[in-house]
Design a protein around this motif. Sequence first.
Motif, PDB file in Angstrom:
ATOM      1  N   ARG A  54      32.124  36.746  51.641  1.00 51.64           N
ATOM      2  CA  ARG A  54      31.453  37.527  52.686  1.00 51.64           C
ATOM      3  C   ARG A  54      31.497  39.008  52.345  1.00 51.64           C
ATOM      4  O   ARG A  54      30.539  39.741  52.571  1.00 51.64           O
ATOM      5  N   ASP A  55      32.632  39.460  51.818  1.00 48.86           N
ATOM      6  CA  ASP A  55      32.887  40.863  51.533  1.00 48.86           C
ATOM      7  C   ASP A  55      33.126  41.064  50.038  1.00 48.86           C
ATOM      8  O   ASP A  55      33.504  40.128  49.338  1.00 48.86           O
ATOM      9  N   GLY A  56      32.936  42.290  49.602  1.00 52.04           N
ATOM     10  CA  GLY A  56      33.205  42.609  48.205  1.00 52.04           C
ATOM     11  C   GLY A  56      33.735  44.015  48.051  1.00 52.04           C
ATOM     12  O   GLY A  56      33.359  44.910  48.803  1.00 52.04           O
ATOM     13  N   ILE A  57      34.623  44.187  47.087  1.00 51.02           N
ATOM     14  CA  ILE A  57      35.129  45.515  46.734  1.00 51.02           C
ATOM     15  C   ILE A  57      35.237  45.582  45.212  1.00 51.02           C
ATOM     16  O   ILE A  57      35.765  44.661  44.582  1.00 51.02           O
ATOM     17  N   TRP A  58      34.697  46.656  44.650  1.00 54.53           N
ATOM     18  CA  TRP A  58      34.726  46.858  43.209  1.00 54.53           C
ATOM     19  C   TRP A  58      35.323  48.221  42.926  1.00 54.53           C
ATOM     20  O   TRP A  58      34.994  49.212  43.583  1.00 54.53           O
ATOM     21  N   LEU A  59      36.188  48.255  41.929  1.00 55.36           N
ATOM     22  CA  LEU A  59      36.907  49.474  41.578  1.00 55.36           C
ATOM     23  C   LEU A  59      36.650  49.819  40.115  1.00 55.36           C
ATOM     24  O   LEU A  59      36.811  48.967  39.237  1.00 55.36           O
ATOM     25  N   ALA A  60      36.251  51.057  39.875  1.00 57.03           N
ATOM     26  CA  ALA A  60      36.119  51.561  38.506  1.00 57.03           C
ATOM     27  C   ALA A  60      37.477  52.134  38.126  1.00 57.03           C
ATOM     28  O   ALA A  60      38.009  52.999  38.826  1.00 57.03           O
ATOM     29  N   GLN A  61      38.040  51.620  37.020  1.00 59.87           N
ATOM     30  CA  GLN A  61      39.383  52.025  36.637  1.00 59.87           C
ATOM     31  C   GLN A  61      39.433  52.510  35.192  1.00 59.87           C
ATOM     32  O   GLN A  61      38.712  52.017  34.330  1.00 59.87           O
ATOM     33  N   HIS A  62      40.339  53.462  34.986  1.00 59.53           N
ATOM     34  CA  HIS A  62      40.661  53.949  33.651  1.00 59.53           C
ATOM     35  C   HIS A  62      42.183  53.953  33.529  1.00 59.53           C
ATOM     36  O   HIS A  62      42.864  54.642  34.288  1.00 59.53           O
ATOM     37  N   ASN A  63      42.703  53.156  32.608  1.00 55.13           N
ATOM     38  CA  ASN A  63      44.159  53.049  32.416  1.00 55.13           C
ATOM     39  C   ASN A  63      44.898  52.794  33.732  1.00 55.13           C
ATOM     40  O   ASN A  63      45.937  53.383  33.996  1.00 55.13           O
ATOM     41  N   GLY A  64      44.321  51.950  34.581  1.00 59.04           N
ATOM     42  CA  GLY A  64      44.951  51.587  35.843  1.00 59.04           C
ATOM     43  C   GLY A  64      44.714  52.537  36.989  1.00 59.04           C
ATOM     44  O   GLY A  64      45.075  52.259  38.127  1.00 59.04           O
ATOM     45  N   SER A  65      44.104  53.690  36.707  1.00 64.59           N
ATOM     46  CA  SER A  65      43.806  54.661  37.763  1.00 64.59           C
ATOM     47  C   SER A  65      42.414  54.389  38.326  1.00 64.59           C
ATOM     48  O   SER A  65      41.450  54.233  37.567  1.00 64.59           O
ATOM     49  N   ILE A  66      42.307  54.346  39.646  1.00 65.29           N
ATOM     50  CA  ILE A  66      41.020  54.121  40.290  1.00 65.29           C
ATOM     51  C   ILE A  66      40.212  55.411  40.220  1.00 65.29           C
ATOM     52  O   ILE A  66      40.626  56.446  40.724  1.00 65.29           O
ATOM     53  N   GLU A  67      39.046  55.319  39.595  1.00 65.87           N
ATOM     54  CA  GLU A  67      38.162  56.463  39.401  1.00 65.87           C
ATOM     55  C   GLU A  67      36.866  56.328  40.190  1.00 65.87           C
ATOM     56  O   GLU A  67      36.021  57.225  40.156  1.00 65.87           O
ATOM     57  N   GLY A  68      36.694  55.206  40.878  1.00 62.97           N
ATOM     58  CA  GLY A  68      35.497  54.997  41.681  1.00 62.97           C
ATOM     59  C   GLY A  68      35.597  53.705  42.457  1.00 62.97           C
ATOM     60  O   GLY A  68      36.416  52.835  42.147  1.00 62.97           O
ATOM     61  N   SER A  69      34.748  53.591  43.480  1.00 62.68           N
ATOM     62  CA  SER A  69      34.765  52.390  44.311  1.00 62.68           C
ATOM     63  C   SER A  69      33.423  52.176  44.987  1.00 62.68           C
ATOM     64  O   SER A  69      32.624  53.116  45.135  1.00 62.68           O
ATOM     65  N   ILE A  70      33.218  50.946  45.407  1.00 60.97           N
ATOM     66  CA  ILE A  70      32.097  50.569  46.267  1.00 60.97           C
ATOM     67  C   ILE A  70      32.512  49.305  47.008  1.00 60.97           C
ATOM     68  O   ILE A  70      33.264  48.486  46.467  1.00 60.97           O
ATOM     69  N   VAL A  71      32.032  49.180  48.233  1.00 61.60           N
ATOM     70  CA  VAL A  71      32.396  48.048  49.085  1.00 61.60           C
ATOM     71  C   VAL A  71      31.146  47.482  49.738  1.00 61.60           C
ATOM     72  O   VAL A  71      30.243  48.238  50.116  1.00 61.60           O
ATOM     73  N   ILE A  72      31.108  46.173  49.890  1.00 62.31           N
ATOM     74  CA  ILE A  72      30.142  45.503  50.758  1.00 62.31           C
ATOM     75  C   ILE A  72      30.929  44.857  51.876  1.00 62.31           C
ATOM     76  O   ILE A  72      31.787  44.001  51.641  1.00 62.31           O
ATOM     77  N   ASP A  73      30.650  45.308  53.091  1.00 63.57           N
ATOM     78  CA  ASP A  73      31.256  44.748  54.298  1.00 63.57           C
ATOM     79  C   ASP A  73      30.228  43.807  54.916  1.00 63.57           C
ATOM     80  O   ASP A  73      29.193  44.247  55.412  1.00 63.57           O
TER      81      ASP A  73
END
Length: 163
Positions: A54-73
């Motif tokens: 139903r929902d989605g979350i995607w994380l852009a990561q570099h060496n484990g650090s979150i550098e971006g995000s987007i969510v579908i609620d």
Amino acid sequence: MLITIKEGYVPGCIGRIAELHAKYYSAANGFGVAFEAKVARELADFCENYKPGRDGIWLAQHNGSIEGSIVIDGTKAETAGAHLRWFITTDAIRGQGIGSKLLEEAIDFVQTGGYQTTYLWTFSGLAAAKHLYESHHFRLVHESPGNQWGAVVNEQRFERSAA
């Protein structure tokens, strides 16, 4: 910089996504504690009530650090559409196509899930974001003054219908 996009919650992502939003919009628009608290509170609620499929979350990561995000609620998808939220990238990766890749992940998810409409709220003055939304077939459907982010801005609602 090697960026990977991963789906799903990771420990610390709520705080990091709230931090990215707070720092960017404080500098760019003067948003303060009300905005940061709203992002953190609503994102925490989303994560606690997250349902795969139903929902989605995607994380852009570099060496484990979150550098971006987007969510579908998808909680109100049947009546209002799938809500695209918390879409941001750091200055370090902005302009490298990562935002477009995050947006494509979200669009693929709503298409696979059969959602008929996807919408997002933003505000005028974010030219690069507007261009990105329009290049992915979102269209501006509503515009009016509002202050849901802690300062008066010209709020905009963009929608994308199923292809």
